[in-house]
Design an enzyme around this catalytic site. Structure first.
Site, PDB file in Angstrom:
ATOM      1  N   THR A 202     -68.837  28.597 -26.150  1.00 53.97           N
ATOM      2  CA  THR A 202     -68.526  27.357 -26.720  1.00 53.97           C
ATOM      3  C   THR A 202     -68.403  26.036 -26.009  1.00 53.97           C
ATOM      4  O   THR A 202     -68.498  26.242 -24.874  1.00 53.97           O
ATOM      5  CB  THR A 202     -66.918  27.492 -27.118  1.00 53.97           C
ATOM      6  OG1 THR A 202     -66.985  28.422 -27.984  1.00 53.97           O
ATOM      7  CG2 THR A 202     -66.337  26.313 -27.495  1.00 53.97           C
ATOM      8  N   GLY A 254     -63.338  30.550 -24.454  1.00 54.42           N
ATOM      9  CA  GLY A 254     -63.112  32.050 -24.127  1.00 54.42           C
ATOM     10  C   GLY A 254     -62.439  32.525 -25.449  1.00 54.42           C
ATOM     11  O   GLY A 254     -62.645  32.294 -26.531  1.00 54.42           O
ATOM     12  N   GLY A 256     -60.451  32.856 -28.315  1.00 60.76           N
ATOM     13  CA  GLY A 256     -59.862  32.179 -29.111  1.00 60.76           C
ATOM     14  C   GLY A 256     -58.592  32.514 -29.355  1.00 60.76           C
ATOM     15  O   GLY A 256     -57.460  31.624 -29.330  1.00 60.76           O
TER      16      GLY A 256
HETATM   17  N1  ASP Z   1     -63.400  30.174 -28.169  1.00 59.97           N
HETATM   18  C1  ASP Z   1     -64.529  30.726 -28.874  1.00 59.97           C
HETATM   19  C2  ASP Z   1     -63.838  31.411 -29.968  1.00 59.97           C
HETATM   20  O1  ASP Z   1     -62.891  32.168 -29.796  1.00 59.97           O
HETATM   21  C3  ASP Z   1     -65.273  31.700 -28.278  1.00 59.97           C
HETATM   22  C4  ASP Z   1     -66.078  31.179 -26.949  1.00 59.97           C
HETATM   23  O2  ASP Z   1     -65.577  30.331 -26.314  1.00 59.97           O
HETATM   24  O3  ASP Z   1     -67.145  31.797 -26.645  1.00 59.97           O
HETATM   25  O4  ASP Z   1     -64.161  31.264 -31.125  1.00 59.97           O
END
Ligand code: ASP
Length: 324
Positions: A202, A254, A256
């Site tokens: 993300t 991370g 979420g």
């Molecule tokens: N934070 C994002 C989510 O949970 C995923 C990621 O950071 O890759 O959708």
């Protein structure tokens, strides 16, 4: 990664040469004092994102415009991580989440939007043109089209198609494990923390402009092969992003669900309000997740990245390997 130099230096260098900073999850030490403007972003893919944001900041532009430009840059990459080129959900559909927040606590977000290239710009339109904060799914797409955004093809990028085909063989729904990009790791396979790196991508960025105002933006395709309709932390104000112009700003990457549970970035900003440095504030938020379920925390990654009003910045993650 950080870009902070005065205009003269910027013109002389002509390009961003800032280093990529690796967060040692358990070692303090990324407290920095710097001059404004400044932009920081998550992961190594943030380098060109910062460059795009920096063009605006260096020209004395607004932090809000800078973070939008940065997020748009990564959304433009056809075969990359977070935009329409990102991995689909378990039904083979790419759904995108994004939010943006400015120095006046104005904010906008879209969640689960399909076939729109720049969800961050739709989020900004939600912020500027509606009395609402979040639009989701078909309604978000309808709003985007009504506001001049093009409806893109529903097809998957080449690497996403391959990854999805591979995933379908087992169809294992393992939301805590994101998948590392195939191009970085050869044959597609779930990988998790071997070599200490995290499998999340993300894009979150926060910036302070020459006037000392803060803004932030987040854009993502969310967790790979998530349930259709699942929304993570990224478009949730106070979870994936929070900006308080008196105190500072924070973003996250991370798993979420864990970030939402503790209102992660709001918590980081509140810790900074209590006087903690950006890194300590991130660390205390990470500890909140770890203390809740230490065993579970071993199986997931969450990283926070923060900047305070003095332009000091820092980050902290559950596992090693979170870079900014
Ligand atoms: N934070 C994002 C989510 O949970 C995923 C990621 O950071 O890759 O959708």
């Amino acid at each position: 990664m950080i870009n902070a130099m005065n205009r003269r230096k910027f013109l002389k260098l002509g390009a961003i040469t800032a280093p990529l900073l690796t967060v040692k999850n358990s070692v303090a030490g990324s407290l920095q004092t710097t001059t404004k403007p400044i932009v920081i972003s998550t992961w190594d893919s943030g380098m060109p994102v910062n460059e795009a944001a920096w063009k605006i900041l260096a020209a004395k532009g607004r932090a809000l415009d800078a973070v939008e430009a940065g997020a748009m840059h990564i959304e433009d990459q056809v075969d990359c991580c977070v935009g329409l080129g990102g991995y689909p959900d378990r039904d083979g559909i790419v759904t995108l989440d994004s939010c943006i927040m400015d120095e006046h606590a104005n904010c906008g977000a879209v969640a689960g939007i399909e076939r729109i290239k720049h969800p961050v710009s739709v989020a900004r339109k939600v912020m500027e043109k509606t009395p609402h904060v979040i639009l989701v799914g078909a309604g978000a797409q309808q709003f985007a089209v009504e506001n001049g955004f093009t409806l893109e093809s529903a097809g998957l990028s080449e690497s996403s198609k391959n990854a999805y085909t591979e995933w379908l063989k087992n169809s294992e729904y393992t939301p805590v494990i994101n998948i590392e990009r195939k191009k970085q790791n050869g044959p597609f396979a779930p990988k998790f923390f071997e070599d200490g790196s995290a499998n999340h991508d993300t894009m979150g960025l926060v910036a302070m402009d020459i006037h000392g105002n803060l803004s932030g933006a987040v854009t993502t395709s969310g967790m790979a092969f998530k349930l259709h309709g699942r929304v993570g932390d990224s478009p949730i104000i106070g979870a994936g992003l929070f900006v308080d112009n008196e105190i500072g700003a924070a973003t996250s990457s991370g798993t979420g669900e864990e970030v939402i549970r503790i209102c992660g970035t709001h918590l980081v900003v509140e810790f900074m309000r209590q006087g903690y440095s950006p890194e300590m504030a991130c660390k205390k938020a990470v500890q909140r997740i770890v203390n809740r379920d230490t065993e579970k925390a071993k199986t997931l990654q969450v990283g926070f990245l923060a900047m305070n009003k003095k332009g000091q910045y820092g980050a902290y993650a559950i596992q090693k390997g979170f870079v900014f």
